[in-house]
Design an enzyme around this catalytic site. Structure first.
Site, PDB file in Angstrom:
ATOM      1  N   LYS A  16       0.906  -0.966  -0.137  1.00 52.70           N
ATOM      2  CA  LYS A  16      -0.189   0.275   0.147  1.00 52.70           C
ATOM      3  C   LYS A  16       1.084   1.314  -0.292  1.00 52.70           C
ATOM      4  O   LYS A  16       1.971   1.208   0.144  1.00 52.70           O
ATOM      5  CB  LYS A  16      -0.879   0.179   1.378  1.00 52.70           C
ATOM      6  CG  LYS A  16      -2.406   1.214   0.986  1.00 52.70           C
ATOM      7  CD  LYS A  16      -3.391   0.935   0.174  1.00 52.70           C
ATOM      8  CE  LYS A  16      -4.181  -0.366   0.871  1.00 52.70           C
ATOM      9  NZ  LYS A  16      -5.393  -0.321   0.156  1.00 52.70           N
TER      10      LYS A  16
HETATM   11  N1  GLU Z   1      -7.256  -0.759  -2.939  1.00 49.75           N
HETATM   12  C1  GLU Z   1      -8.161  -1.593  -3.146  1.00 49.75           C
HETATM   13  C2  GLU Z   1      -7.976  -2.606  -1.723  1.00 49.75           C
HETATM   14  O1  GLU Z   1      -8.168  -2.062  -0.701  1.00 49.75           O
HETATM   15  C3  GLU Z   1      -7.381  -2.602  -4.457  1.00 49.75           C
HETATM   16  C4  GLU Z   1      -6.020  -2.771  -4.959  1.00 49.75           C
HETATM   17  C5  GLU Z   1      -6.136  -3.330  -5.677  1.00 49.75           C
HETATM   18  O2  GLU Z   1      -6.732  -3.510  -6.715  1.00 49.75           O
HETATM   19  O3  GLU Z   1      -4.631  -4.189  -5.471  1.00 49.75           O
HETATM   20  O4  GLU Z   1      -8.254  -3.499  -1.906  1.00 49.75           O
END
Ligand code: GLU
Length: 451
Positions: free
Chosen positions: A141
């Site tokens: 993240k």
């Molecule tokens: N931001 C989204 C999550 O928290 C998707 C992450 C992604 O698709 O890689 O799951």
């Protein structure tokens, strides 16, 4: 100190036995020791959830340390020129939680209060989410501490492109693949894709997911998280013998997750009695006309002022009478302060980390089940995986194929979690984490330690 100390709410401070090196027993959540700058209240919350599942699994200390700490992180401060000519310095992060599962995967969050600790917690949750869904990724993240609402499109573009350039040493189609998260959308993913591709000299669509379809994004990615939340609700209803058209729902958050979940629940005959955004909530005990609410938001941006509803405060809406509460906004919304006042029978987590461990205990005592975030909101990353596969294969799937594969994959994850909950005699969150951690710890053990 035993490893179960990770569960305590206040872990007494203890100096690290070896400067710069740590074991599980030495992990601390109440302050930020030098060399452990990823600590934060949210990271502590992720650690407590982990510790509970690790205790159930009797996971050895060595693996606890390896799986808890973020494996690789980048923090950067970079300048960006504003429209008025001023130069502002921004801070960006990217945390890759584990490298044991393959490339890392997770969103980019642009928010004014974003910090290293928040990214570390969210990266860890991404690891468990990917593992539970059976995806060949570790979690990551990142993002930039900035207020996207206060920036023009040009400023956002310059910040996104410069942040991408800062990330070049650690991202790539088989290294780390970002996606949208709070404050970013397919527009930022297009800039990310273009900046990365410019830097290597050819187009690399598999470096990012959540791209516009015109650039090789997949059909269905935009709605995937919200739709996945509804698939989770359908799985739970099937198990409980409940009927969707006879049930009422409160949906907190009207962004990409909450608005799609509300729309799909309404389309299936569900009664959505309240929805909210950052300004507050609107409620109608007879059910909101969600298509009309969506048109209102298209025109007015905020829910405020929608005619066929009563305004309610954001906190009060969580305590409204309903069958299912869907927190789809931010983390730490259901806490020990309001958990005993919730009137729902089931919580289905569209957001990451909306329920604190203390609230989990209260809900469990009250017999309110939770479909946890790493299961309920995994639709986004599952369809991101489909997009990544299509980008690698240079072959696009049809909408129906994406949706049916998503439904099947989420259904089997749901069944796995419920199976583990019954087998281990624990709540759904602990079962989901235990199942995810088992898979990752096995991989980590097999890869062993190099050198
Ligand atoms: N931001 C989204 C999550 O928290 C998707 C992450 C992604 O698709 O890689 O799951």
């Amino acid at each position: 100190m035993s490893s179960t100390a990770l569960e305590d709410d206040s872990v007494p401070g203890q100096a690290a036995a070896r400067p710069g090196g740590r074991t599980a027993g030495e992990a601390r959540f109440d302050d930020v020791p030098l060399g452990e700058e990823w600590h934060s209240p949210l990271y502590a919350m992720a650690c407590r959830q982990f510790a509970r599942a690790a205790d159930v699994l009797a996971l050895e200390d060595e693996l606890r340390t390896r799986l808890l700490e973020p494996r690789r992180s980048l923090v950067c401060n970079f300048p960006a020129r504003m429209d008025n000519g001023e130069v502002i310095n921004y801070t960006g992060y990217r945390v890759q939680h584990t490298l044991a599962m393959g490339p890392t995967k997770g969103g980019l969050r642009f928010a004014p209060d974003l910090g290293f600790g928040e990214c570390a917690a969210l990266a860890m949750w991404m690891t468990w989410k990917c593992s539970l869904a059976g995806l060949p990724f570790g979690g990551a993240k990142g993002g930039v501490r900035c207020d996207p609402h206060a920036l023009s499109a040009g400023e956002m573009e310059r910040i996104t492109r410069r942040y991408t350039a800062e990330l070049l040493p650690i991202v790539g189609p088989d290294m780390d693949i970002p996606a949208p998260d709070m404050g970013t959308s397919e527009r930022e993913m297009a800039w990310f894709y273009d900046t990365y591709s410019q830097s290597v000299g050819y187009s690399v669509p598999a470096v990012v997911t959540g791209k516009p379809v015109a650039l090789g994004g997949t059909i269905g990615r935009h709605d995937a998280t919200g739709l996945g939340v509804v698939f989770s609700i359908e799985s739970a209803f099937e198990e409980l013998g409940w009927s969707l058209p006879e049930s009422s729902f409160v949906v907190q958050g009207f962004g990409n997750v909450g608005s799609v979940a509300a729309r799909e629940l309404h389309a299936r005959g569900g009664k959505v009695v309240a929805v909210s955004d950052i300004r507050g909530a609107i409620a109608n005990p007879h059910g909101l006309d969600i298509p009309a609410v969506l048109r209102w938001v298209d025109e007015h941006y905020y829910l405020e002022g929608f005619p066929d509803a009563e305004p309610v405060s954001g906190e009060a809406m969580l305590e409204l009478d309903c069958d299912v509460l869907v927190p789809a906004a931010r983390e730490e919304q259901i806490t020990e302060r309001n958990a005993d006042r919730l009137k729902c029978k089931l919580v289905v987590e569209g957001a990451n980390g909306p329920t604190t461990p203390a609230a989990d205990r209260i809900l469990s005592d009250r017999g309110i089940s939770v479909v946890p975030d790493i299961l309920a909101n995994s639709g986004g990353v599952i369809v991101s995986y489909f997009e990544w596969v299509q980008s690698h294969q240079k072959y696009s799937w049809q909408a129906l194929e994406v949706q049916e594969r998503l439904r099947t994959q989420m259904r089997s994850a749901y069944d796995r979690v419920r199976g583990a909950a019954v087998e281990l005699g624990v709540d759904n969150r602990t079962a989901a984490l235990a199942s995810a951690i088992t898979h990752v710890s096995e991989a980590a053990k097999l890869r062993a330690i190099y050198p």
